[in-house]
Design a protein around this motif. Structure first.
Motif, PDB file in Angstrom:
ATOM      1  N   SER A  75       4.478  -1.149   1.392  1.00  0.00           N
ATOM      2  CA  SER A  75       5.490  -0.762   2.389  1.00  0.00           C
ATOM      3  C   SER A  75       5.072   0.491   3.133  1.00  0.00           C
ATOM      4  O   SER A  75       5.252   0.596   4.352  1.00  0.00           O
ATOM      5  N   ILE A  76       4.519   1.453   2.421  1.00  0.00           N
ATOM      6  CA  ILE A  76       4.051   2.688   3.051  1.00  0.00           C
ATOM      7  C   ILE A  76       2.935   2.395   4.031  1.00  0.00           C
ATOM      8  O   ILE A  76       2.953   2.819   5.186  1.00  0.00           O
ATOM      9  N   LYS A  77       1.933   1.641   3.574  1.00  0.00           N
ATOM     10  CA  LYS A  77       0.768   1.353   4.416  1.00  0.00           C
ATOM     11  C   LYS A  77       1.127   0.537   5.649  1.00  0.00           C
ATOM     12  O   LYS A  77       0.502   0.683   6.691  1.00  0.00           O
ATOM     13  N   LEU A  99       8.370   2.137   6.128  1.00  0.00           N
ATOM     14  CA  LEU A  99       9.203   3.247   5.675  1.00  0.00           C
ATOM     15  C   LEU A  99       9.183   4.438   6.627  1.00  0.00           C
ATOM     16  O   LEU A  99       9.793   5.456   6.348  1.00  0.00           O
ATOM     17  N   ASP A 100       8.462   4.293   7.740  1.00  0.00           N
ATOM     18  CA  ASP A 100       8.414   5.379   8.720  1.00  0.00           C
ATOM     19  C   ASP A 100       9.795   5.566   9.348  1.00  0.00           C
ATOM     20  O   ASP A 100      10.467   4.613   9.691  1.00  0.00           O
TER      21      ASP A 100
END
Length: 65
Positions: A57-59, A63-64
């Motif tokens: 999810s981060i990559k 989540l931005d």
């Protein structure tokens, strides 16, 4: 006997003073802590599957904010 966590600092920890360490040598779990607090940091315990999903999810940028 449980292994001792082998902590490694996130490659992005130098940005904006955000410091995260991860230990993934703990069988079916991943441990996450604040490196600024060291051994006194609270530790978040995640299943390896949940941790892998979190990293994906981060990559992906989901989540931005």
């Amino acid at each position: 006997m449980s292994p001792t966590p082998l902590w490694r600092k996130s490659s992005r920890s130098a940005q904006a003073g955000n410091c995260v360490e991860v230990a993934t040598n703990m069988m079916d779990t991943a441990l996450v802590r604040d490196s600024k607090l060291g051994d006194s940091s609270p530790i978040m315990v995640l299943s390896r599957k949940v941790f892998a999903g979190f990293i994906c999810s981060i990559k992906s940028g989901r989540l931005d904010g």
